[in-house]
Design a protein around this motif. Structure first.
Motif, PDB file in Angstrom:
ATOM      1  N   TYR A 134      35.002 109.222  18.922  1.00  0.00           N
ATOM      2  CA  TYR A 134      36.371 109.087  18.428  1.00  0.00           C
ATOM      3  C   TYR A 134      36.356 109.196  16.905  1.00  0.00           C
ATOM      4  O   TYR A 134      35.465 108.634  16.238  1.00  0.00           O
ATOM      5  N   PRO A 135      37.309 109.951  16.289  1.00  0.00           N
ATOM      6  CA  PRO A 135      37.241 110.292  14.863  1.00  0.00           C
ATOM      7  C   PRO A 135      37.018 109.145  13.895  1.00  0.00           C
ATOM      8  O   PRO A 135      36.278 109.293  12.916  1.00  0.00           O
ATOM      9  N   ILE A 136      37.665 107.972  14.120  1.00  0.00           N
ATOM     10  CA  ILE A 136      37.518 106.896  13.138  1.00  0.00           C
ATOM     11  C   ILE A 136      36.297 106.027  13.414  1.00  0.00           C
ATOM     12  O   ILE A 136      36.052 105.056  12.699  1.00  0.00           O
ATOM     13  N   GLN A 137      35.517 106.377  14.438  1.00  0.00           N
ATOM     14  CA  GLN A 137      34.287 105.633  14.711  1.00  0.00           C
ATOM     15  C   GLN A 137      33.225 105.969  13.668  1.00  0.00           C
ATOM     16  O   GLN A 137      33.183 107.073  13.134  1.00  0.00           O
ATOM     17  N   ARG A 138      32.369 105.009  13.378  1.00  0.00           N
ATOM     18  CA  ARG A 138      31.239 105.303  12.502  1.00  0.00           C
ATOM     19  C   ARG A 138      30.134 105.969  13.304  1.00  0.00           C
ATOM     20  O   ARG A 138      30.114 105.930  14.529  1.00  0.00           O
ATOM     21  N   ALA A 139      29.194 106.575  12.575  1.00  0.00           N
ATOM     22  CA  ALA A 139      28.099 107.273  13.239  1.00  0.00           C
ATOM     23  C   ALA A 139      27.177 106.286  13.937  1.00  0.00           C
ATOM     24  O   ALA A 139      27.179 105.085  13.654  1.00  0.00           O
TER      25      ALA A 139
ATOM     26  N   ILE B 223      46.397 101.992  16.748  1.00  0.00           N
ATOM     27  CA  ILE B 223      44.958 102.135  17.004  1.00  0.00           C
ATOM     28  C   ILE B 223      44.171 101.866  15.729  1.00  0.00           C
ATOM     29  O   ILE B 223      43.145 101.171  15.738  1.00  0.00           O
ATOM     30  N   GLU B 224      44.645 102.418  14.596  1.00  0.00           N
ATOM     31  CA  GLU B 224      43.969 102.202  13.316  1.00  0.00           C
ATOM     32  C   GLU B 224      43.973 100.717  12.947  1.00  0.00           C
ATOM     33  O   GLU B 224      42.964 100.164  12.481  1.00  0.00           O
ATOM     34  N   ASP B 225      45.118 100.056  13.173  1.00  0.00           N
ATOM     35  CA  ASP B 225      45.231  98.633  12.875  1.00  0.00           C
ATOM     36  C   ASP B 225      44.285  97.820  13.756  1.00  0.00           C
ATOM     37  O   ASP B 225      43.600  96.898  13.285  1.00  0.00           O
ATOM     38  N   LEU B 226      44.216  98.176  15.022  1.00  0.00           N
ATOM     39  CA  LEU B 226      43.325  97.489  15.949  1.00  0.00           C
ATOM     40  C   LEU B 226      41.875  97.673  15.538  1.00  0.00           C
ATOM     41  O   LEU B 226      41.062  96.735  15.578  1.00  0.00           O
ATOM     42  N   PHE B 227      41.532  98.889  15.110  1.00  0.00           N
ATOM     43  CA  PHE B 227      40.161  99.174  14.659  1.00  0.00           C
ATOM     44  C   PHE B 227      39.791  98.283  13.480  1.00  0.00           C
ATOM     45  O   PHE B 227      38.698  97.718  13.421  1.00  0.00           O
ATOM     46  N   PHE B 228      40.707  98.140  12.516  1.00  0.00           N
ATOM     47  CA  PHE B 228      40.458  97.272  11.369  1.00  0.00           C
ATOM     48  C   PHE B 228      40.237  95.837  11.800  1.00  0.00           C
ATOM     49  O   PHE B 228      39.336  95.149  11.327  1.00  0.00           O
ATOM     50  N   ARG B 229      41.073  95.361  12.714  1.00  0.00           N
ATOM     51  CA  ARG B 229      40.970  93.976  13.151  1.00  0.00           C
ATOM     52  C   ARG B 229      39.654  93.715  13.871  1.00  0.00           C
ATOM     53  O   ARG B 229      39.025  92.671  13.681  1.00  0.00           O
TER      54      ARG B 229
END
Length: 368
Positions: A26-31, A155-161
């Motif tokens: 998924y694009p905002i995932q880290r490697a 989704i971005e907000d959830l990722f940050f949390r």
């Protein structure tokens, strides 16, 4: 958002990954590759010992995939889960079961049904059968968010949390600031053959996504609308926050970066260990763009590369004397060394490399 929770066994997860119904890109995932050997080993030990591990979070979407049933290939509508949180756990577990690494020597013994078994220094296939079974049968709790009920912002907000207490690098957090669309675009540039095969990014830089930092830095240094005080990761991260507000300009900059990369693929036939190091990468791309503007052929640019490298870091003859094949000097070295992220140093490297190229082009009558 519609969120469902399920518990899948490790063995079932392995099958889902192999089928492509669980993905970790998924694009905002880290490697991947963030964990040290002992961290990975304790994860495996926890599963063997039936200790609970944190739940996994996925974004689920319906896709039609091909499956084999009764010897025939048919299409089937299934839920495909993209990892939002838990990528390191899942990929490290998968790689261990596939015998891609062995456990750290400091891994403690595991006790199953009153019996102790050694785990230290072993591949999965070397573990006792009881330990293998305990790992494969362990259940993993997962939450799946229905992609059709969640916006990119949610989704971005959830990722940050979810990562609020995790040691994400500045660049990894910047990907979430950019959002899914921009993270995808930057990742595509990061996957360009110039980066993956011809550049000199170290393994550590790739894991920490320093190659993406270099791509964004290139855009930032060409962006007249953004005043940057230096080229540190912090400032580059601040720059990514402007992507959603200035889409048209950033799209043009992305295209320019890709044009430079495509051009340089025709220049370099093997890994370029100097000019495509992280510190010189943006300057080389900017100079390549100038060459394209002047309609310089890649083979002529390749000759300039040799001349510039000789001027920047003269090679030595066998008798120890310096090679003097180039007649065009450069003070590029003055802008390297300590403080390379300072704006003056970074711009100095960029302007001096372009200046040297233009002078070379005039001397060799490539331009009038």
């Amino acid at each position: 958002m519609d969120i469902q929770n399920n518990r899948f066994g490790v063995k079932q997860f392995m099958s889902m990954i192999d089928r492509g119904t669980v993905r970790s890109d998924y694009p905002i995932q880290r490697a991947g590759g963030q964990w040290k050997p002992l961290q990975k080993s304790y994860l495996i030990h926890s599963l063997a010992q039936s200790y609970p591990i944190p739940p996994l979070y996925f974004l689920g979407d319906k896709e039609t995939i091909e499956v084999v049933k009764k010897g025939k290939t048919v299409e089937e509508l299934v839920t495909v889960r993209s990892v939002l949180d838990g990528k390191q756990r899942l990929t490290n577990l998968y790689e261990f079961i596939k015998n891609e690494y062995k456990l750290d020597p400091a891994t403690p013994d595991v006790k199953i049904d009153g019996m102790e078994y050694e785990m230290e220094g072993k591949f999965f296939e070397e573990l006792d059968e009881e330990v293998q079974d305990a790992i494969l049968s362990a259940g993993l709790l997962c939450y799946t968010i229905d992609a059709n009920t969640a916006s990119d912002e949610e989704i971005e907000d959830l990722f940050f949390r979810m990562n609020n207490g995790s040691p994400l690098t500045i660049q990894q957090k910047a990907k979430a600031h950019m959002g899914v669309e921009w993270a995808t675009r930057i990742q595509e540039l990061g996957n360009h053959v110039l980066v993956t095969e011809l550049s000199a990014f170290s393994k550590t830089q790739i894991v920490s996504e320093g190659h993406l930092t270099a791509v964004i830095q290139t855009m930032m240094m060409m962006d007249d609308s953004f005043h940057y005080k230096n080229v540190s990761q912090k400032v580059i991260s601040e720059y990514t926050e402007t992507f959603k507000e200035d889409t048209e300009r950033k799209l043009l900059l992305c295209e320019k970066v890709k044009d430079a990369m495509d051009y340089l693929v025709d220049v370099f036939s093997s890994k370029e260990k100097l000019l495509l190091k992280k510190v010189h990468f943006p300057m080389t791309l900017v100079t390549a763009l100038r060459a394209k503007e002047l309609e310089i052929e890649p083979e002529d640019f390749r000759d300039w590369v040799l001349a510039f490298k000789e001027a920047f870091k003269p090679s030595k003859k066998k008798d120890g004397t310096e090679n003097t094949i180039t007649i065009i000097p450069t003070n590029y070295k003055d802008f390297t060394g300590k403080g390379t992220t300072d704006r003056d140093k970074a711009e100095g490297r960029m302007k001096e490399m372009v200046r040297h190229f233009e002078e070379y082009a005039k001397v060799h009558k490539l331009i009038s």
